[in-house]
Motif scaffolding. Structure first.
Motif, mmCIF file in Angstrom:
data_model
loop_
_atom_site.group_PDB
_atom_site.id
_atom_site.type_symbol
_atom_site.label_atom_id
_atom_site.label_comp_id
_atom_site.label_asym_id
_atom_site.label_seq_id
_atom_site.Cartn_x
_atom_site.Cartn_y
_atom_site.Cartn_z
ATOM 1 N N TRP A 1 0.842 -1.204 0.000
ATOM 2 C CA TRP A 1 0.000 0.000 0.000
ATOM 3 C C TRP A 1 0.880 1.259 0.000
ATOM 4 C CZ3 TRP A 1 -5.220 1.228 -0.037
ATOM 5 C CH2 TRP A 1 -5.567 2.502 0.382
ATOM 6 N N LEU A 2 1.910 1.281 0.856
ATOM 7 C CA LEU A 2 2.789 2.442 0.952
ATOM 8 C C LEU A 2 3.582 2.649 -0.331
ATOM 9 C CD1 LEU A 2 4.080 1.969 4.611
ATOM 10 C CD2 LEU A 2 2.504 3.729 3.801
ATOM 11 N N ASN A 3 3.989 1.554 -0.962
ATOM 12 C CA ASN A 3 4.746 1.665 -2.210
ATOM 13 C C ASN A 3 3.892 2.243 -3.333
ATOM 14 O OD1 ASN A 3 7.012 0.587 -0.973
ATOM 15 N ND2 ASN A 3 6.606 -1.496 -1.652
ATOM 16 N N LEU A 4 2.585 1.993 -3.296
ATOM 17 C CA LEU A 4 1.698 2.485 -4.352
ATOM 18 C C LEU A 4 1.261 3.927 -4.140
ATOM 19 C CD1 LEU A 4 -0.653 -0.590 -5.007
ATOM 20 C CD2 LEU A 4 1.111 0.307 -6.509
ATOM 21 N N LEU A 5 1.364 4.413 -2.897
ATOM 22 C CA LEU A 5 0.933 5.787 -2.622
ATOM 23 C C LEU A 5 1.679 6.791 -3.499
ATOM 24 C CD1 LEU A 5 0.591 5.890 1.277
ATOM 25 C CD2 LEU A 5 -1.245 6.150 -0.392
ATOM 26 N N GLN A 54 -0.744 4.040 -9.837
ATOM 27 C CA GLN A 54 -1.475 2.817 -9.503
ATOM 28 C C GLN A 54 -2.139 2.878 -8.123
ATOM 29 O OE1 GLN A 54 1.893 2.452 -10.807
ATOM 30 N NE2 GLN A 54 0.862 2.413 -12.790
ATOM 31 N N SER A 55 -2.048 4.001 -7.438
ATOM 32 C CA SER A 55 -2.627 4.106 -6.101
ATOM 33 C C SER A 55 -4.150 4.138 -6.173
ATOM 34 C CB SER A 55 -2.119 5.374 -5.402
ATOM 35 O OG SER A 55 -2.660 6.520 -6.032
ATOM 36 N N VAL A 56 -4.781 3.873 -5.024
ATOM 37 C CA VAL A 56 -6.240 3.910 -4.950
ATOM 38 C C VAL A 56 -6.748 5.315 -5.261
ATOM 39 C CG1 VAL A 56 -8.235 3.616 -3.425
ATOM 40 C CG2 VAL A 56 -6.312 2.023 -3.283
ATOM 41 N N ALA A 57 -6.042 6.338 -4.749
ATOM 42 C CA ALA A 57 -6.466 7.723 -4.994
ATOM 43 C C ALA A 57 -6.390 8.073 -6.474
ATOM 44 C CB ALA A 57 -5.588 8.675 -4.190
ATOM 45 N N ALA A 58 -5.370 7.540 -7.169
ATOM 46 C CA ALA A 58 -5.225 7.824 -8.597
ATOM 47 C C ALA A 58 -6.277 7.090 -9.418
ATOM 48 C CB ALA A 58 -3.829 7.448 -9.067
ATOM 49 N N MET A 59 -6.596 5.864 -8.995
ATOM 50 C CA MET A 59 -7.547 5.045 -9.749
ATOM 51 C C MET A 59 -8.994 5.437 -9.455
ATOM 52 S SD MET A 59 -5.470 3.134 -11.439
ATOM 53 C CE MET A 59 -6.487 1.812 -12.095
ATOM 54 N N LEU A 102 7.940 11.066 3.748
ATOM 55 C CA LEU A 102 8.115 11.994 2.639
ATOM 56 C C LEU A 102 9.547 11.921 2.110
ATOM 57 C CD1 LEU A 102 7.152 14.384 0.861
ATOM 58 C CD2 LEU A 102 7.826 15.904 2.730
ATOM 59 N N ALA A 103 10.527 11.885 3.023
ATOM 60 C CA ALA A 103 11.931 11.792 2.619
ATOM 61 C C ALA A 103 12.204 10.488 1.871
ATOM 62 C CB ALA A 103 12.832 11.896 3.854
ATOM 63 N N GLU A 104 11.612 9.402 2.356
ATOM 64 C CA GLU A 104 11.778 8.097 1.695
ATOM 65 C C GLU A 104 11.260 8.146 0.260
ATOM 66 O OE1 GLU A 104 9.456 3.874 1.817
ATOM 67 O OE2 GLU A 104 9.903 4.809 3.761
ATOM 68 N N LYS A 105 10.086 8.733 0.081
ATOM 69 C CA LYS A 105 9.498 8.837 -1.256
ATOM 70 C C LYS A 105 10.317 9.757 -2.159
ATOM 71 C CE LYS A 105 5.673 6.384 -1.540
ATOM 72 N NZ LYS A 105 5.402 5.433 -2.638
ATOM 73 N N LEU A 120 -2.386 9.226 5.005
ATOM 74 C CA LEU A 120 -1.589 9.413 3.799
ATOM 75 C C LEU A 120 -2.454 9.291 2.545
ATOM 76 C CD1 LEU A 120 1.605 7.448 4.853
ATOM 77 C CD2 LEU A 120 1.469 9.897 4.400
ATOM 78 N N HIS A 121 -3.401 8.361 2.577
ATOM 79 C CA HIS A 121 -4.332 8.231 1.442
ATOM 80 C C HIS A 121 -5.143 9.511 1.265
ATOM 81 C CE1 HIS A 121 -7.509 6.735 -1.167
ATOM 82 N NE2 HIS A 121 -8.385 7.086 -0.250
#
Length: 395
Positions: A144-148, A152-157, A318-321, A249-250
């Protein structure tokens, strides 16, 4: 006449005198029951009928079989096998095995150990099941975190439509667009209305995340809880995230995409691009705007960013992303203004956010502190905004 020789008997040769054979004009024929059963299709049924009749005779005690019983564990089993192999002995050898209860009676230690073994096996099974469930949860969380903040995230779809616009002022044919994302549209609009003289040829719109259906969770998020005031909420990372953190985050991503849906029609209407946008905001709204800009939810880099006391969820994430994304090479000016009495943005959080921003080298951040400032956009904040806007608007 025929002489039929059947069975093995006592494994002794048959004694027939030569004169008898010489005087007999008959035939000699061997008989094997296995061969006979398979000789004709009807023979197996005949064989079963014979066996059924023999069984009835045995049960009625009209036909007796010499039977010898050997009990395993008590009698000499070697004697049983020797007797069974002796062709001269017509007795049937039957082995009797002890029951489970009899075995346990003869082995009391095993009887006592069995419940303990079952208990240990049950505990191991429970631990294995629990570990498997935890591993599955961790994998789902990681996926889930990788897709945010990706396509391909839920918010984008599953987008939920644009944010409503609470305020729209300034030039009707602007060459720049100031986008204000705050927390309280009513009170902030009263202050922002006075910016008309400072905008020049720019226009200002104020999209309202708090009036959007997707903003309900963010609206209920309190900023005076102990974990906010001591900074521990901001410090959470991928390993320590709970379900409500994933939801947060979502929501940040979903509201950021709704912000883009709100602004893009206005840009198209005025022939502008995102490079003509000055992105401003306060509090939670500023955090949504910053995530949208840095995570490239906004498809192009904006001209400048001005944020007042931004509430940025989990700067470590945020830094990780940011580290995993290809960064833009064009520089962007950013100003962050903090209230020195704002308990909702403790010093440890500000330092963590500053470290995260270093992962985006294109962002040139200039932090500033507002004396006696708390977590409100007031007259002092408005004064700072009017002084910073000319540094960001085209000349």
């Amino acid at each position: 006449a025929q002489l039929v020789v059947y069975g093995h008997g006592v494994a002794q040769p048959i004694e027939i005198t030569p004169p008898l054979l010489a005087a007999w004009g008959g035939g000699l024929q061997g008989f094997n029951i296995a061969r006979w059963v398979h000789a004709l299709s009807a023979n197996p049924k005949k064989m079963m009928a014979v066996m059924e009749n023999i069984t009835k005779l045995v049960r009625a005690n009209k036909f007796t079989l010499d039977t010898v019983l050997y009990k395993v564990g008590e009698d000499a089993i070697s004697d049983a096998f020797s007797r069974a192999a002796d062709a001269s002995d017509s007795a049937q050898v039957v082995l009797i095995f002890p029951t489970l209860q009899e075995e346990l009676q003869h082995n009391p230690e095993q009887m006592e150990a069995e419940p303990m073994q079952k208990s240990a096996a049950s505990a191991q099974g429970s631990q294995a099941t629990k570990k498997k469930e935890e591993d599955e949860r961790e994998k789902l969380k990681s996926d889930w975190l990788n897709l945010l903040f990706t396509n391909q995230s839920v918010a984008a779809m599953s987008p939920e439509g644009p944010l409503p616009i609470a305020l729209d002022i300034g030039d009707t044919h602007p060459d720049s667009l100031v986008v204000w994302v705050g927390d309280n549209p009513k009170s902030e609009s009263l202050a922002l209305n006075d910016l008309t003289n400072s905008l020049g040829r720019a226009a200002l719109i104020s999209p309202s995340w708090s009036q959007h259906p997707a903003g309900e969770g963010m609206l209920e998020f309190e900023l005076n809880t102990p974990e906010i005031l001591d900074g521990s909420w901001y410090m959470r990372n991928r390993q320590s995230f709970e379900n409500e953190d994933l939801d947060m985050l979502h929501d940040v991503e979903l509201l950021g995409r709704s912000l883009v849906e709100c602004v893009e029609p206005r840009l198209k209407q005025n022939g502008l691009q995102w490079k003509n946008v000055i992105l401003c905001g306060f509090g939670k709204g500023a955090g949504i705007a910053l995530y949208a800009a840095l995570m490239k939810v906004i498809p192009q880099q904006v001209s400048a960013i001005i944020l007042f006391s931004p509430i940025v969820a989990f700067p470590g994430f945020l830094a990780e992303k940011l580290s995993a994304m290809k960064r833009d090479t064009n520089p962007v000016k950013m100003f962050t203004v903090w209230g020195n009495r704002n308990k909702s943005t403790p010093g440890a959080y500000r330092q963590l956010l500053a470290q995260a921003l270093r992962k985006a080298p294109e962002v040139h951040n200039t932090p500033d502190t507002l004396p006696d400032g708390d977590h409100t956009f007031d007259v002092k904040s408005y004064g700072v905004l009017t002084s910073l806007l000319p540094l960001c608007l085209p000349r």
